[in-house]
Design a protein around this motif. Sequence first.
Motif, PDB file in Angstrom:
ATOM      1  N   PHE A  63       0.820  -1.208   0.000  1.00 58.75           N
ATOM      2  CA  PHE A  63       0.000   0.000   0.000  1.00 58.75           C
ATOM      3  C   PHE A  63       0.855   1.261   0.000  1.00 58.75           C
ATOM      4  CE2 PHE A  63      -2.808  -3.268   1.659  1.00 58.75           C
ATOM      5  CZ  PHE A  63      -3.945  -3.050   0.900  1.00 58.75           C
ATOM      6  N   GLY A  64       2.106   1.128  -0.435  1.00 55.98           N
ATOM      7  CA  GLY A  64       2.946   2.300  -0.612  1.00 55.98           C
ATOM      8  C   GLY A  64       3.737   2.733   0.597  1.00 55.98           C
ATOM      9  N   SER A  65       3.662   1.985   1.694  1.00 55.14           N
ATOM     10  CA  SER A  65       4.422   2.353   2.882  1.00 55.14           C
ATOM     11  C   SER A  65       5.903   2.062   2.667  1.00 55.14           C
ATOM     12  CB  SER A  65       3.923   1.564   4.094  1.00 55.14           C
ATOM     13  OG  SER A  65       4.679   1.869   5.238  1.00 55.14           O
ATOM     14  N   THR A  66       6.755   2.993   3.062  1.00 55.97           N
ATOM     15  CA  THR A  66       8.199   2.817   2.948  1.00 55.97           C
ATOM     16  C   THR A  66       8.823   2.835   4.340  1.00 55.97           C
ATOM     17  OG1 THR A  66       8.491   5.203   2.643  1.00 55.97           O
ATOM     18  CG2 THR A  66       8.329   3.843   0.649  1.00 55.97           C
ATOM     19  N   PRO A  67      10.018   2.257   4.513  1.00 53.87           N
ATOM     20  CA  PRO A  67      10.650   2.235   5.831  1.00 53.87           C
ATOM     21  C   PRO A  67      10.846   3.645   6.381  1.00 53.87           C
ATOM     22  CG  PRO A  67      11.754   0.727   4.342  1.00 53.87           C
ATOM     23  CD  PRO A  67      10.800   1.522   3.504  1.00 53.87           C
ATOM     24  N   ASP A 235       7.457  13.706   5.102  1.00 48.15           N
ATOM     25  CA  ASP A 235       7.534  12.570   6.020  1.00 48.15           C
ATOM     26  C   ASP A 235       6.139  12.209   6.522  1.00 48.15           C
ATOM     27  OD1 ASP A 235      10.206  12.357   5.814  1.00 48.15           O
ATOM     28  OD2 ASP A 235      10.703  13.050   7.820  1.00 48.15           O
ATOM     29  N   GLY A 236       5.901  10.907   6.667  1.00 46.51           N
ATOM     30  CA  GLY A 236       4.658  10.452   7.273  1.00 46.51           C
ATOM     31  C   GLY A 236       3.491  10.370   6.320  1.00 46.51           C
ATOM     32  N   ILE A 237       3.718  10.606   5.002  1.00 46.69           N
ATOM     33  CA  ILE A 237       2.613  10.559   4.050  1.00 46.69           C
ATOM     34  C   ILE A 237       2.290   9.132   3.651  1.00 46.69           C
ATOM     35  CG2 ILE A 237       1.955  11.141   1.696  1.00 46.69           C
ATOM     36  CD1 ILE A 237       3.335  13.790   2.025  1.00 46.69           C
ATOM     37  N   ALA A 238       3.320   8.317   3.471  1.00 47.70           N
ATOM     38  CA  ALA A 238       3.111   6.962   2.946  1.00 47.70           C
ATOM     39  C   ALA A 238       2.245   6.110   3.861  1.00 47.70           C
ATOM     40  CB  ALA A 238       4.449   6.274   2.724  1.00 47.70           C
ATOM     41  N   GLU A 239       2.483   6.179   5.188  1.00 49.52           N
ATOM     42  CA  GLU A 239       1.754   5.326   6.111  1.00 49.52           C
ATOM     43  C   GLU A 239       0.266   5.642   6.135  1.00 49.52           C
ATOM     44  OE1 GLU A 239       1.793   1.997   8.334  1.00 49.52           O
ATOM     45  OE2 GLU A 239       3.544   2.945   7.446  1.00 49.52           O
TER      46      GLU A 239
END
Length: 269
Positions: A63-67, A235-239
């Motif tokens: 779903f597009g989340s990155t480390p 920062d924090g957009i992917a989650e």
Amino acid sequence: MAESRRGGRSFLRESVVVIVAAVVIAVLVKTFFFQAFSIPSGSMNSTLIKGDRVLVDKFSPWFGSTPARGDVVVFKDPGHWLDGTAEAPAPHSGFGYDVQNALSDIGLMPSADESYLIKRVIAVAGDTVDCRAGQPLRVNGVVLHEPYLYPGATPCDDDAVGTVVVPKGDLWVMGDHRDDSADSRTQRLRGNGGGFVPVSDVVGRADVVVWPLGHWAALAEPDTFHQSGLSQPGDGIAEPLAIGALAALTLAALLLLRRRRRSRRLRGF
């Protein structure tokens, strides 16, 4: 007597179906959701001990989340990082090799044909890392207070690399036992790809220690990485996007189920 034989065959068929279904589900879970990995060395002491089993989340990246900074991640060897280290895989032969690959197929072990490492993400694309002897580690000018470090380990003294900017699509990773970890610092000093890990090589985020039971622990992001001034725009957009996509799919599934039930009631009427 005939009924007894038929009952025995029925039980056998049901048992085979259950076993096959369990294996199929395990393979699907391993492929798309979670997989167990064994800690091969002491580079993450005391957060993770050699021999611990961790459960790795492979679902979020769909779903597009990155480390994120602070995540403990499993990743494929970016290129000869494991050469000559305690984390190098054993020779590919023998009964143990066959057993490991069999367990890998259902997600209980990593494949013996792959080389994996586990480290903590210290910096992401665009971050500036300052790693100097005798000084604390800094990211984007912010001093990292690192309670997860192995007692007595120094932040950067053994492999000080100075100032590093993480390129787009890459990560900077380090072990919690800095004095016993061939991580991004070591690889940079060796001239090995700048010491960076491509995000595309990341298998997933280690969420929890599941074995042995006495070591059970959740691997949450330390408060260290939520300090003011550390974050960058974006920062924090992917989650949230990942959570939103999951919520949307869940809602769609519920609506579809509700519609099917309503349709059945109408046909019955």
